[in-house]
Design a protein around this motif. Structure first.
Motif, mmCIF file in Angstrom:
data_model
loop_
_atom_site.group_PDB
_atom_site.id
_atom_site.type_symbol
_atom_site.label_atom_id
_atom_site.label_comp_id
_atom_site.label_asym_id
_atom_site.label_seq_id
_atom_site.Cartn_x
_atom_site.Cartn_y
_atom_site.Cartn_z
ATOM 1 N N ASP A 47 -9.934 -3.933 -3.884
ATOM 2 C CA ASP A 47 -9.802 -4.620 -4.992
ATOM 3 C C ASP A 47 -8.314 -4.458 -5.672
ATOM 4 N N CYS A 48 -7.928 -3.002 -5.822
ATOM 5 C CA CYS A 48 -6.566 -2.819 -6.421
ATOM 6 C C CYS A 48 -5.227 -3.728 -5.288
ATOM 7 N N LYS A 49 -5.471 -3.624 -4.003
ATOM 8 C CA LYS A 49 -4.780 -4.374 -3.299
ATOM 9 C C LYS A 49 -4.668 -5.795 -3.702
ATOM 10 N N LYS A 50 -5.633 -6.669 -3.888
ATOM 11 C CA LYS A 50 -5.680 -7.908 -4.263
ATOM 12 C C LYS A 50 -5.108 -8.098 -5.876
ATOM 13 N N LEU A 51 -5.396 -7.100 -6.429
ATOM 14 C CA LEU A 51 -4.796 -7.221 -7.793
ATOM 15 C C LEU A 51 -3.321 -7.027 -7.521
ATOM 16 N N ILE A 52 -2.753 -6.013 -6.958
ATOM 17 C CA ILE A 52 -1.251 -5.740 -6.788
ATOM 18 C C ILE A 52 -0.713 -7.044 -6.059
ATOM 19 N N GLN A 53 -1.243 -7.533 -4.985
ATOM 20 C CA GLN A 53 -0.615 -8.817 -4.207
ATOM 21 C C GLN A 53 -0.527 -10.036 -5.389
ATOM 22 N N LYS A 54 -1.517 -10.355 -6.420
ATOM 23 C CA LYS A 54 -1.539 -11.313 -7.085
ATOM 24 C C LYS A 54 -0.433 -10.976 -8.279
ATOM 25 N N LYS A 55 -0.374 -9.754 -8.868
ATOM 26 C CA LYS A 55 0.404 -9.388 -9.869
ATOM 27 C C LYS A 55 1.714 -8.966 -9.702
ATOM 28 N N LEU A 104 -9.365 -4.449 -15.345
ATOM 29 C CA LEU A 104 -10.440 -3.235 -15.288
ATOM 30 C C LEU A 104 -11.215 -3.494 -14.004
ATOM 31 N N ILE A 105 -11.099 -2.558 -13.250
ATOM 32 C CA ILE A 105 -11.834 -2.612 -11.742
ATOM 33 C C ILE A 105 -13.044 -1.838 -11.476
ATOM 34 N N GLU A 106 -13.164 -0.788 -12.141
ATOM 35 C CA GLU A 106 -14.260 0.011 -12.231
ATOM 36 C C GLU A 106 -14.708 0.892 -13.376
ATOM 37 N N ALA A 107 -15.955 0.835 -13.743
ATOM 38 C CA ALA A 107 -16.482 1.501 -14.858
ATOM 39 C C ALA A 107 -17.636 2.501 -14.648
ATOM 40 N N VAL A 108 -17.490 3.810 -14.548
ATOM 41 C CA VAL A 108 -18.746 4.599 -14.262
ATOM 42 C C VAL A 108 -18.913 5.512 -15.301
ATOM 43 N N CYS A 109 -20.102 6.232 -15.599
ATOM 44 C CA CYS A 109 -20.293 7.342 -16.299
ATOM 45 C C CYS A 109 -20.926 8.408 -15.306
ATOM 46 N N LYS A 137 -19.305 -1.020 -14.107
ATOM 47 C CA LYS A 137 -18.634 -2.122 -13.653
ATOM 48 C C LYS A 137 -18.316 -1.633 -12.093
ATOM 49 N N GLU A 138 -18.732 -2.386 -11.132
ATOM 50 C CA GLU A 138 -18.574 -1.693 -9.759
ATOM 51 C C GLU A 138 -17.471 -2.753 -9.232
ATOM 52 N N PRO A 139 -16.636 -2.010 -8.315
ATOM 53 C CA PRO A 139 -15.592 -2.882 -7.447
ATOM 54 C C PRO A 139 -16.264 -3.730 -6.728
ATOM 55 N N LYS A 140 -15.546 -5.153 -6.644
ATOM 56 C CA LYS A 140 -16.332 -6.147 -5.857
ATOM 57 C C LYS A 140 -16.379 -5.787 -4.272
ATOM 58 N N GLN A 141 -15.453 -5.226 -3.970
ATOM 59 C CA GLN A 141 -15.484 -4.631 -2.277
ATOM 60 C C GLN A 141 -15.299 -3.270 -2.338
ATOM 61 N N SER A 142 -14.115 -2.777 -2.607
ATOM 62 C CA SER A 142 -13.866 -1.187 -2.706
ATOM 63 C C SER A 142 -12.817 -1.170 -3.716
ATOM 64 N N LEU A 143 -12.770 0.227 -4.206
ATOM 65 C CA LEU A 143 -11.579 0.403 -5.104
ATOM 66 C C LEU A 143 -10.064 -0.013 -4.496
ATOM 67 N N TYR A 144 -9.977 0.324 -3.280
ATOM 68 C CA TYR A 144 -8.809 0.134 -2.674
ATOM 69 C C TYR A 144 -8.531 -1.391 -2.180
ATOM 70 N N GLY A 184 -11.086 8.282 -1.403
ATOM 71 C CA GLY A 184 -11.763 9.320 -1.902
ATOM 72 C C GLY A 184 -12.050 9.123 -3.488
ATOM 73 N N LEU A 185 -11.225 8.721 -4.302
ATOM 74 C CA LEU A 185 -11.430 8.494 -5.686
ATOM 75 C C LEU A 185 -12.966 7.643 -5.877
ATOM 76 N N ASP A 186 -12.791 6.488 -5.066
ATOM 77 C CA ASP A 186 -14.004 5.478 -5.194
ATOM 78 C C ASP A 186 -15.211 6.396 -4.653
ATOM 79 N N GLY A 187 -15.147 6.968 -3.613
ATOM 80 C CA GLY A 187 -16.395 7.860 -2.891
ATOM 81 C C GLY A 187 -16.992 8.780 -4.096
ATOM 82 N N HIS A 188 -16.126 9.385 -4.704
ATOM 83 C CA HIS A 188 -16.212 10.659 -5.613
ATOM 84 C C HIS A 188 -17.083 9.802 -6.925
ATOM 85 N N ASN A 189 -16.415 8.697 -7.576
ATOM 86 C CA ASN A 189 -16.750 8.298 -8.686
ATOM 87 C C ASN A 189 -18.157 7.509 -8.437
#
Length: 122
Positions: free
Chosen positions: A57-65, A116-121, A48-55, A18-23
């Motif tokens: 990209d976050c999941k990959k980052l959490i898996q890695k870190k 930093l996964i997403e940056a929108v104005c 800066k747009e997520p590579k796939q989706s916010l979910y 929902g956050l990704d869709g809103h932003n």
């Protein structure tokens, strides 16, 4: 004098879609929100747009870190922190991109570019 202000909010994994869709204005139902002015949507900028989706990209980052280092993620864990920066009213709009790029550069330096996964104005 320009005032700098920002607000941070943490989100769990269920809120990311929902956050990704809103932003990024991915859903049309946002038009029913009286706080959103559709005539101003042309002014929205994606820095800066997520590579796939916010979910994803976050999941990959959490898996890695997190998980790869032997830690675990609980169901009530926060997955992301969204920071909203307010553009000072007394700065000219012609400097909006310069201001936003400076904020993004600062946050990337503090958090690491890969975090930093997403940056929108909006």
């Amino acid at each position: 004098m320009a005032l700098f202000s920002f607000h941070c909010q943490s989100y769990k994994k269920g809120a990311l879609s929902g956050l990704d869709g809103h932003n990024r204005r991915l859903h049309k139902h946002h038009l029913s929100n009286p706080d959103i002015k559709p005539e101003l949507s042309d002014n929205n900028r994606i820095y800066k747009e997520p590579k796939q989706s916010l979910y994803s990209d976050c999941k990959k980052l959490i898996q890695k870190k997190v998980i790869a280092n032997g830690n675990r993620v609980r169901i009530d864990s926060n997955w992301i922190v969204e920071c909203l920066f307010t553009y000072p009213n007394d700065l000219p709009l012609e400097r909006l991109d310069e201001y936003n790029n400076l904020v993004i550069k600062y946050m990337s330096a503090r958090l690491g570019e890969e975090n930093l996964i997403e940056a929108v104005c909006l």
